[in-house]
Scaffold this active site. Structure first.
Site, PDB file in Angstrom:
ATOM      1  N   HIS A 101     -11.191  -5.560   3.464  1.00  0.00           N
ATOM      2  CA  HIS A 101     -10.156  -4.540   3.616  1.00  0.00           C
ATOM      3  C   HIS A 101      -9.418  -4.768   4.926  1.00  0.00           C
ATOM      4  CE1 HIS A 101      -7.963  -0.896   3.791  1.00  0.00           C
ATOM      5  NE2 HIS A 101      -8.708  -0.328   4.722  1.00  0.00           N
ATOM      6  N   ASP A 126      -0.304 -19.588  -7.542  1.00  0.00           N
ATOM      7  CA  ASP A 126      -1.574 -20.303  -7.388  1.00  0.00           C
ATOM      8  C   ASP A 126      -2.740 -19.333  -7.186  1.00  0.00           C
ATOM      9  OD1 ASP A 126      -0.310 -22.782  -7.476  1.00  0.00           O
ATOM     10  OD2 ASP A 126      -0.351 -23.077  -5.298  1.00  0.00           O
ATOM     11  N   HIS A 166      -1.794   2.899   2.216  1.00  0.00           N
ATOM     12  CA  HIS A 166      -3.018   2.607   2.958  1.00  0.00           C
ATOM     13  C   HIS A 166      -3.091   1.143   3.404  1.00  0.00           C
ATOM     14  CE1 HIS A 166      -7.712   2.950   3.121  1.00  0.00           C
ATOM     15  NE2 HIS A 166      -7.198   2.318   4.143  1.00  0.00           N
TER      16      HIS A 166
HETATM   17 ZN   LIG Z   1      -8.119   1.362   5.710  1.00  0.00          ZN
END
Ligand SMILES: [Zn+2]
Length: 230
Positions: A101, A126, A166
């Site tokens: 993340h 790709d 986010h």
């Molecule tokens: Zn975050």
């Protein structure tokens, strides 16, 4: 923990700690944001970054081992605040061995606009096999982020999702592949942004995207070395 499992956890502590350095090297993270985790093969466990620790201070011995409900099994610190999302992905997607993340700038700008990145580049074909999709808005804490990641990426070629308002979550067969996807996602997001500021990006034919994806995933690279997870 058996000796074999202990050795595997030791190996993954080292790998996950080292891979966090790649997030810094590729300028994907600010302060303590961002995290990498790895599933422990053959066990319902994962290795993940501790919460709120400077990247300079991340070491194999302060990585946290959690079960796949996010409960700490080994470690003195709290695990990453995104642990529930990582755990949800591992529970729902058994083929996934690594999750990353970040709030990398260009990809997160697309997430802020709630816009998927259309495939206008061979490099994107790709690695991602088409567009990089947007996932739903979800508040941190419970299972909502994990549900959004799984709902968006299940059956999708892309190993990256832009969670709306986010940032980026990526998956891979191992943690290194997930880090590679995070690096490539930011790279194509940046170029896609630049292309759009220059003019109107030229669409690619679906069959060309399919052909590039197939070649890169199955043929590209050195014999015996999977290209998707070099
Ligand atoms: Zn975050």
């Amino acid at each position: 923990m058996s000796p074999d499992l202990g050795a595997e956890v030791t190996r993954l502590r080292e790998q996950v700690a080292t891979l966090h350095g790649e997030l810094v090297r590729y300028n994907l993270v600010a302060w303590t944001a961002g995290n990498v985790s790895a599933r422990v093969p053959g066990a319902d466990l994962m290795v993940i970054k501790p919460s709120g620790v400077s990247y300079d201070d991340l070491r194999p011995d302060n990585m946290i081992v959690c079960d796949l409900d996010g409960a700490v099994v080994e470690g003195d610190l709290s695990p990453s605040s995104d642990t529930a999302a990582h755990a949800y992905v591992y529970r729902a997607m058994p083929e996934v061995g690594g999750v990353v993340h970040t709030h990398s700038s260009y990809a997160t700008a697309w997430a802020a606009c709630g816009e998927s990145i259309p495939c206008h580049l061979t490099a994107q074909a790709d690695e991602f096999g088409g567009e990089i999709p947007v996932g739903p808005f979800a508040l941190i804490g419970g299972d909502d982020i994990g549900k959004g990641i799984v709902a968006t990426l299940s059956g999708h070629r892309s190993p990256a999702v832009l969670m709306r308002n986010h940032g980026v979550f990526t998956i891979g067969r191992d943690a290194r592949a997930a880090v590679k996807a995070a690096v490539m996602c930011e790279d194509v997001a940046r170029t896609a942004h630049l292309a759009r500021t220059l003019g109107r990006p030229v669409p690619m034919a679906r069959e060309d995207i399919d052909s590039l994806y197939d070649r890169y995933q199955n043929v590209y690279g050195q014999p015996g070395v999977p290209s998707a997870t070099p």
